[in-house]
Design a protein around this motif. Structure first.
Motif, PDB file in Angstrom:
ATOM      1  N   PHE A  91      42.944  37.142  32.578  1.00  0.00           N
ATOM      2  CA  PHE A  91      44.379  37.244  32.312  1.00  0.00           C
ATOM      3  C   PHE A  91      45.190  36.533  33.392  1.00  0.00           C
ATOM      4  CE2 PHE A  91      48.377  39.550  33.119  1.00  0.00           C
ATOM      5  CZ  PHE A  91      49.023  39.298  31.916  1.00  0.00           C
ATOM      6  N   LEU A  92      44.841  36.761  34.663  1.00  0.00           N
ATOM      7  CA  LEU A  92      45.576  36.129  35.755  1.00  0.00           C
ATOM      8  C   LEU A  92      45.411  34.610  35.744  1.00  0.00           C
ATOM      9  CD1 LEU A  92      44.839  38.635  38.672  1.00  0.00           C
ATOM     10  CD2 LEU A  92      46.946  38.407  37.354  1.00  0.00           C
ATOM     11  N   MET A  93      44.220  34.147  35.413  1.00  0.00           N
ATOM     12  CA  MET A  93      43.990  32.700  35.329  1.00  0.00           C
ATOM     13  C   MET A  93      44.805  32.076  34.204  1.00  0.00           C
ATOM     14  SD  MET A  93      39.898  32.239  35.996  1.00  0.00           S
ATOM     15  CE  MET A  93      39.165  32.584  37.578  1.00  0.00           C
ATOM     16  N   LYS A  94      44.823  32.750  33.049  1.00  0.00           N
ATOM     17  CA  LYS A  94      45.513  32.208  31.882  1.00  0.00           C
ATOM     18  C   LYS A  94      47.026  32.323  32.005  1.00  0.00           C
ATOM     19  CE  LYS A  94      45.863  32.805  26.854  1.00  0.00           C
ATOM     20  NZ  LYS A  94      45.385  33.597  25.681  1.00  0.00           N
ATOM     21  N   GLN A  95      47.504  33.480  32.472  1.00  0.00           N
ATOM     22  CA  GLN A  95      48.948  33.742  32.487  1.00  0.00           C
ATOM     23  C   GLN A  95      49.651  33.118  33.685  1.00  0.00           C
ATOM     24  OE1 GLN A  95      50.465  35.528  29.926  1.00  0.00           O
ATOM     25  NE2 GLN A  95      52.411  34.888  30.831  1.00  0.00           N
ATOM     26  N   PHE A  96      49.010  33.188  34.859  1.00  0.00           N
ATOM     27  CA  PHE A  96      49.668  32.750  36.089  1.00  0.00           C
ATOM     28  C   PHE A  96      48.968  31.576  36.756  1.00  0.00           C
ATOM     29  CE2 PHE A  96      50.437  37.350  35.620  1.00  0.00           C
ATOM     30  CZ  PHE A  96      51.818  37.340  35.505  1.00  0.00           C
ATOM     31  N   ASN A  97      47.842  31.148  36.202  1.00  0.00           N
ATOM     32  CA  ASN A  97      47.090  29.998  36.741  1.00  0.00           C
ATOM     33  C   ASN A  97      46.720  30.217  38.212  1.00  0.00           C
ATOM     34  OD1 ASN A  97      45.835  27.500  36.452  1.00  0.00           O
ATOM     35  ND2 ASN A  97      47.642  26.383  37.183  1.00  0.00           N
ATOM     36  N   LEU A  98      46.252  31.423  38.517  1.00  0.00           N
ATOM     37  CA  LEU A  98      45.887  31.753  39.889  1.00  0.00           C
ATOM     38  C   LEU A  98      44.485  31.260  40.216  1.00  0.00           C
ATOM     39  CD1 LEU A  98      47.209  35.402  40.367  1.00  0.00           C
ATOM     40  CD2 LEU A  98      48.340  33.253  40.938  1.00  0.00           C
ATOM     41  N   SER A  99      44.281  30.900  41.472  1.00  0.00           N
ATOM     42  CA  SER A  99      42.957  30.501  41.939  1.00  0.00           C
ATOM     43  C   SER A  99      42.128  31.743  42.244  1.00  0.00           C
ATOM     44  CB  SER A  99      43.094  29.652  43.210  1.00  0.00           C
ATOM     45  OG  SER A  99      43.613  30.449  44.268  1.00  0.00           O
ATOM     46  N   PRO A 100      40.796  31.605  42.367  1.00  0.00           N
ATOM     47  CA  PRO A 100      39.950  32.768  42.691  1.00  0.00           C
ATOM     48  C   PRO A 100      40.363  33.480  43.973  1.00  0.00           C
ATOM     49  CG  PRO A 100      38.589  30.950  41.936  1.00  0.00           C
ATOM     50  CD  PRO A 100      39.986  30.417  42.057  1.00  0.00           C
ATOM     51  N   LEU A 101      40.896  32.733  44.955  1.00  0.00           N
ATOM     52  CA  LEU A 101      41.330  33.353  46.206  1.00  0.00           C
ATOM     53  C   LEU A 101      42.471  34.333  45.973  1.00  0.00           C
ATOM     54  CD1 LEU A 101      41.326  33.613  49.280  1.00  0.00           C
ATOM     55  CD2 LEU A 101      42.846  31.622  49.369  1.00  0.00           C
ATOM     56  N   TYR A 102      43.485  33.926  45.217  1.00  0.00           N
ATOM     57  CA  TYR A 102      44.635  34.790  44.954  1.00  0.00           C
ATOM     58  C   TYR A 102      44.282  35.928  43.995  1.00  0.00           C
ATOM     59  CZ  TYR A 102      47.598  31.483  47.398  1.00  0.00           C
ATOM     60  OH  TYR A 102      48.169  30.702  48.373  1.00  0.00           O
ATOM     61  N   ILE A 103      43.336  35.688  43.092  1.00  0.00           N
ATOM     62  CA  ILE A 103      42.871  36.778  42.228  1.00  0.00           C
ATOM     63  C   ILE A 103      42.201  37.858  43.067  1.00  0.00           C
ATOM     64  CG2 ILE A 103      41.213  37.384  40.418  1.00  0.00           C
ATOM     65  CD1 ILE A 103      41.795  34.677  39.141  1.00  0.00           C
ATOM     66  N   GLY A 104      41.419  37.431  44.069  1.00  0.00           N
ATOM     67  CA  GLY A 104      40.806  38.395  44.987  1.00  0.00           C
ATOM     68  C   GLY A 104      41.842  39.216  45.733  1.00  0.00           C
ATOM     69  N   LEU A 105      42.971  38.580  46.108  1.00  0.00           N
ATOM     70  CA  LEU A 105      44.049  39.302  46.788  1.00  0.00           C
ATOM     71  C   LEU A 105      44.698  40.327  45.869  1.00  0.00           C
ATOM     72  CD1 LEU A 105      45.733  36.352  48.736  1.00  0.00           C
ATOM     73  CD2 LEU A 105      44.352  38.203  49.699  1.00  0.00           C
ATOM     74  N   ALA A 132      44.838  45.242  45.824  1.00  0.00           N
ATOM     75  CA  ALA A 132      45.968  46.173  45.693  1.00  0.00           C
ATOM     76  C   ALA A 132      45.499  47.600  45.445  1.00  0.00           C
ATOM     77  CB  ALA A 132      46.897  45.711  44.572  1.00  0.00           C
ATOM     78  N   ASP A 133      44.578  47.784  44.474  1.00  0.00           N
ATOM     79  CA  ASP A 133      44.120  49.144  44.179  1.00  0.00           C
ATOM     80  C   ASP A 133      43.221  49.682  45.279  1.00  0.00           C
ATOM     81  OD1 ASP A 133      41.924  47.525  43.533  1.00  0.00           O
ATOM     82  OD2 ASP A 133      41.175  48.982  42.089  1.00  0.00           O
ATOM     83  N   SER A 134      42.513  48.803  45.986  1.00  0.00           N
ATOM     84  CA  SER A 134      41.641  49.258  47.075  1.00  0.00           C
ATOM     85  C   SER A 134      42.461  49.824  48.229  1.00  0.00           C
ATOM     86  CB  SER A 134      40.771  48.091  47.566  1.00  0.00           C
ATOM     87  OG  SER A 134      39.990  47.567  46.526  1.00  0.00           O
ATOM     88  N   ILE A 177      54.832  42.948  38.956  1.00  0.00           N
ATOM     89  CA  ILE A 177      54.658  44.177  38.169  1.00  0.00           C
ATOM     90  C   ILE A 177      53.171  44.474  37.993  1.00  0.00           C
ATOM     91  CG2 ILE A 177      55.058  45.266  35.926  1.00  0.00           C
ATOM     92  CD1 ILE A 177      57.606  43.713  35.672  1.00  0.00           C
ATOM     93  N   ILE A 178      52.372  43.436  37.761  1.00  0.00           N
ATOM     94  CA  ILE A 178      50.926  43.616  37.624  1.00  0.00           C
ATOM     95  C   ILE A 178      50.343  44.200  38.907  1.00  0.00           C
ATOM     96  CG2 ILE A 178      48.729  42.449  37.211  1.00  0.00           C
ATOM     97  CD1 ILE A 178      50.475  42.494  34.756  1.00  0.00           C
ATOM     98  N   ILE A 179      50.731  43.624  40.049  1.00  0.00           N
ATOM     99  CA  ILE A 179      50.205  44.092  41.340  1.00  0.00           C
ATOM    100  C   ILE A 179      50.648  45.527  41.612  1.00  0.00           C
ATOM    101  CG2 ILE A 179      50.256  43.723  43.838  1.00  0.00           C
ATOM    102  CD1 ILE A 179      50.588  40.731  43.264  1.00  0.00           C
ATOM    103  N   PHE A 180      51.918  45.824  41.331  1.00  0.00           N
ATOM    104  CA  PHE A 180      52.423  47.187  41.530  1.00  0.00           C
ATOM    105  C   PHE A 180      51.685  48.183  40.641  1.00  0.00           C
ATOM    106  CE2 PHE A 180      55.370  50.524  40.078  1.00  0.00           C
ATOM    107  CZ  PHE A 180      55.630  51.149  41.283  1.00  0.00           C
ATOM    108  N   SER A 181      51.438  47.798  39.394  1.00  0.00           N
ATOM    109  CA  SER A 181      50.740  48.688  38.457  1.00  0.00           C
ATOM    110  C   SER A 181      49.320  48.962  38.915  1.00  0.00           C
ATOM    111  CB  SER A 181      50.730  48.057  37.057  1.00  0.00           C
ATOM    112  OG  SER A 181      52.034  47.817  36.595  1.00  0.00           O
ATOM    113  N   ILE A 182      48.632  47.919  39.355  1.00  0.00           N
ATOM    114  CA  ILE A 182      47.259  48.080  39.849  1.00  0.00           C
ATOM    115  C   ILE A 182      47.236  48.993  41.070  1.00  0.00           C
ATOM    116  CG2 ILE A 182      45.295  46.865  40.879  1.00  0.00           C
ATOM    117  CD1 ILE A 182      46.057  44.459  39.130  1.00  0.00           C
ATOM    118  N   ALA A 183      48.247  48.848  41.926  1.00  0.00           N
ATOM    119  CA  ALA A 183      48.316  49.669  43.136  1.00  0.00           C
ATOM    120  C   ALA A 183      48.480  51.149  42.806  1.00  0.00           C
ATOM    121  CB  ALA A 183      49.465  49.183  44.019  1.00  0.00           C
ATOM    122  N   ILE A 184      49.392  51.476  41.877  1.00  0.00           N
ATOM    123  CA  ILE A 184      49.602  52.899  41.566  1.00  0.00           C
ATOM    124  C   ILE A 184      48.432  53.462  40.749  1.00  0.00           C
ATOM    125  CG2 ILE A 184      52.094  52.681  41.703  1.00  0.00           C
ATOM    126  CD1 ILE A 184      52.255  52.773  38.700  1.00  0.00           C
TER     127      ILE A 184
END
Length: 258
Positions: free
Chosen positions: A90-104, A108-110, A160-167
């Protein structure tokens, strides 16, 4: 142990992204640590611990309160591992994030998981375990709904995705860490003649069995839902299930008190 699993997930992601080790080698240090710790516990086991009878074991396992808490534990664990097969595409398709930023994003939830693990001790001295489990489930459900229906209405936003994963990580930790204390309390009320060590053994078995079940169920259900729906709709389905479990726990707790 839960915090160790979260640290292993973060460290493994960084090692893999950095290209320091291969996929299989990344799992060797934590695997060796768990095996060594298990052998150490076996060697230092107290032979004087009283063994529970089969009747007492089934009395605990078959208790409605224990079943509901174990199910809540499995759902909370599964909600965290739901992102394993679904979030990266989803992150790759929607936001075109690299593997490094996906790892970041996955961190969030950790982070919130480990924060929740630290503050749960003081919370237990002020609130009941059942209330904390219900609050944790509600927190997870709200987190999934922030990804699901809200994202279907408006354009998806990364924050919003990052905040949701965090909570979701915070709520999941709240349920997982408190489940042991709740099951232990129930086990003591059902078998007052057995010592704490014996009841702790069966409680740990139920706790980690449900944890492992959720760990297994999360990626499978997440991947299957993602094949049928998109990421947002899949998140909404998981949110509905978790909120339904929170309502069920609340109704059971109220009826039990009456």
């Amino acid at each position: 142990m839960d915090s160790a699993l979260e640290c292993q997930k973060c460290d493994g992601s960084w090692l893999l992204l950095a290209g320091i080790c291969g996929v299989f080698i990344d799992y060797m240090p934590p695997g060796a640590s768990f095996v060594s710790y298990g052998l150490l516990l076996q060697v230092t086991q107290d032979p004087e611990i009283e063994q529970l009878s089969p009747k007492a074991i089934f009395k605990i396992i078959g208790n409605c309160s224990v079943i509901l808490v174990a199910l809540s534990n499995a759902l909370a664990t599964g909600s965290i591992y739901f992102f394993t097969p679904t979030l990266s595409p989803f992150l790759m398709k929607q936001f075109n994030l690299s593997p490094l930023y996906i790892g970041l994003v996955f961190i969030a939830d950790s982070i919130t998981y480990m924060i929740a693990s630290v503050i749960i001790g003081p919370l237990l001295s002020h609130f009941s375990t059942r209330l904390l489990i219900i609050v944790g489930l509600l927190t997870c459900g709200v987190g999934f709904f922030c990804i699901g229906p809200m994202e279907l209405i408006a354009t998806p936003q990364l924050w919003i995705i990052i905040f949701s994963i965090a909570i979701i990580g915070f709520g999941g930790a709240l349920v997982i860490m408190v489940s042991y204390a709740d099951i232990m309390t129930t086990a003591k009320s059902l078998n007052t003649s057995y010592n704490t060590e014996s009841l702790s053994a069966i409680t740990s078995g139920i706790m980690f069995s449900s944890f492992s079940f959720g760990e297994l169920l999360g990626p499978i259900v997440g991947g299957a839902l993602n094949e049928i729906f998109d990421f947002q709709t899949s998140s909404m389905v998981i949110g509905v299930v978790i909120l339904a479990q929170a309502v069920l726990m609340a109704i059971f707790s109220v009826c039990k008190c009456q």
